[in-house]
Enzyme design. Structure first.
Site, PDB file in Angstrom:
ATOM      1  N   GLY A  88     -29.003  -5.444 -13.176  1.00  0.00           N
ATOM      2  CA  GLY A  88     -28.122  -4.663 -12.870  1.00  0.00           C
ATOM      3  C   GLY A  88     -28.504  -3.234 -13.970  1.00  0.00           C
TER       4      GLY A  88
ATOM      5  CB  CYS B 154     -41.714  -6.839 -22.382  1.00  0.00           C
ATOM      6  SG  CYS B 154     -40.479  -6.781 -21.291  1.00  0.00           S
TER       7      CYS B 154
END
Ligand code: PLP
Length: 383
Positions: free
Chosen positions: A199, A324
């Site tokens: 999302g 990340c």
């Protein structure tokens, strides 16, 4: 200080329409959709509406959508769930440029003794389909290959890949976290068995994702518990966020054509301007098969991280490598897999746009970037 947010592949702003759609499910309609009573039960229909909106964006059936907590959960569920459901030992085929949400579960399976093949890419970040073909010849496999790369935006020929895998008797999952909402996807024409999305990459909040599971696909439940999501994912549904994702999918479908063209014009203008004003810069990745919102540029002889700090001081948000892995000074695994030369690999910087970016954002960057590059080159031991 003004903020120029060009890091939309890391996360996107929640659309105000999405927040508005979610609010009633915190304040009034907070029941449990599995409840037998009217108060909970009335909420179930909004979950189903959201499922139908998301399915429509993908060209899928609503019953093929399983809501999850994020892209990472979807990826893990798809890969491990398919392996566990296979009923015999399957091999795993993936690529060297996947997100850690795919590479980590694959490497975990490798530690458990599974045979893992990682397909390479060329200098443009395009997949070596011959290598995939010969890997598939060695027996049926669970294959996980991304639709579009988060760092370079390079789009893989997923329709062709899916056909190759299906012909070989394998199972095909695609991580489409960066593709959904940015480019048209029609799963009636692309025979993947599973697709992951998240999302927060398409203007819904963080903490909601989905896994598309084609009807008939064998998948072992990853999160065991209640019978939610037709027994495919335990845990009480995150109703407000599911509704938010449904609204975000609806907005993406409604605006995709106009936004793709507007956003890619902004991206192209930035790219052209930077290549002209910053000598010794180059684009990483295939510019023909690429997401409309992404550019990955190397400013040779300087560190991408140093560029990011200078940009951040001016309110510009960009990224080097995936979010990340940033914080490490090693060039990202994607840039390394592409064989980008050392002097360029370290200076790779990703700018990723969204529907909220403007021409003024591009102007601001074009005004400041050449000065930053100049300043850093004067300090560089490689120049
Ligand atoms: N796959 C890709 C290609 C991504 O870019 C990301 C996030 O950056 C993920 C998976 C993980 O998604 P999430 O942050 O929702 O867990």
């Amino acid at each position: 200080m003004r903020t120029v947010y060009l890091d939309n592949n890391a996360t996107t702003q929640v659309a105000p329409e999405v927040t508005e759609a979610m609010m009633p499910f915190f304040n009034d309609l907070w029941g449990n959709p599995s409840s037998m009573h009217y108060f909970g039960g009335q909420v179930a229909k909004y979950v189903e509406e959201a499922r139908a909106k998301l399915a429509a964006l993908l060209g899928a059936e609503p019953s093929e959508i399983v809501f999850t907590s994020c892209g990472t959960e979807s990826d893990n569920t798809a890969i491990k769930g398919a392996i566990n459901a296979a009923g015999r030992r399957m091999r795993v085929i993936t690529t060297r440029v996947e997100h850690p949400a795919v590479l980590s579960p694959c490497r975990d399976l490798q530690e458990q003794g599974y045979d893992i093949v990682e397909i390479g890419v060329n200098e443009k970040g395009s997949l070596d389909l011959d290598e995939l073909e010969s890997a598939l010849e060695q027996g049926p496999a669970v294959v996980s290959i991304m639709w579009a790369n988060n760092e370079t935006g390079v789009i893989f020929p997923i329709r062709k890949i899916a056909r190759m895998v299906k012909e070989s008797g394998g199972v095909i999952h695609t991580d489409a976290v960066q593709a959904v909402g940015k480019i048209p996807i029609d799963l009636k024409k692309v025979p993947v068995d599973m697709l992951s999305l998240s999302g927060h990459k398409l203007h819904a909040p963080k903490g909601i994702g989905a896994l598309y599971v084609r009807k008939g696909t064998k998948l072992k439940t990853f999160l065991m518990g209640g019978h939610q999501e037709h027994g495919r994912r335990g845990g009480t549904e995150n109703v407000p966020y599911i509704v938010g994702l449904g609204r975000a999918a609806e907005l993406a479908a409604a605006h995709m054509d106009e936004e793709t063209s507007r956003v890619s014009k902004l991206r192209d203008r930035l790219e052209k301007g930077l290549l002209e004003t910053c000598p010794d810069s180059r684009i990483n990745g295939d510019t023909e098969h690429r997401l409309p919102n992404t550019t990955n540029i190397s400013f040779q002889y300087i560190e991408g991280e140093a560029v990011l700090y200078h940009l951040s001081d001016l309110g510009v948000c960009a990224s080097s490598g995936s979010a990340c892995t940033s914080g490490s000074l090693e060039p990202s695994h994607v840039i390394r897999a592409m064989g980008v030369p050392f002097t360029a690999a370290h200076g790779s910087t990703r700018f990723s746009f969204s529907r909220y970016n403007t021409d003024e954002d591009v102007d601001y960057l074009l005004e400041n970037m050449p000065k930053i590059v100049d300043r850093l080159r004067n300090l560089s031991p490689f120049v």
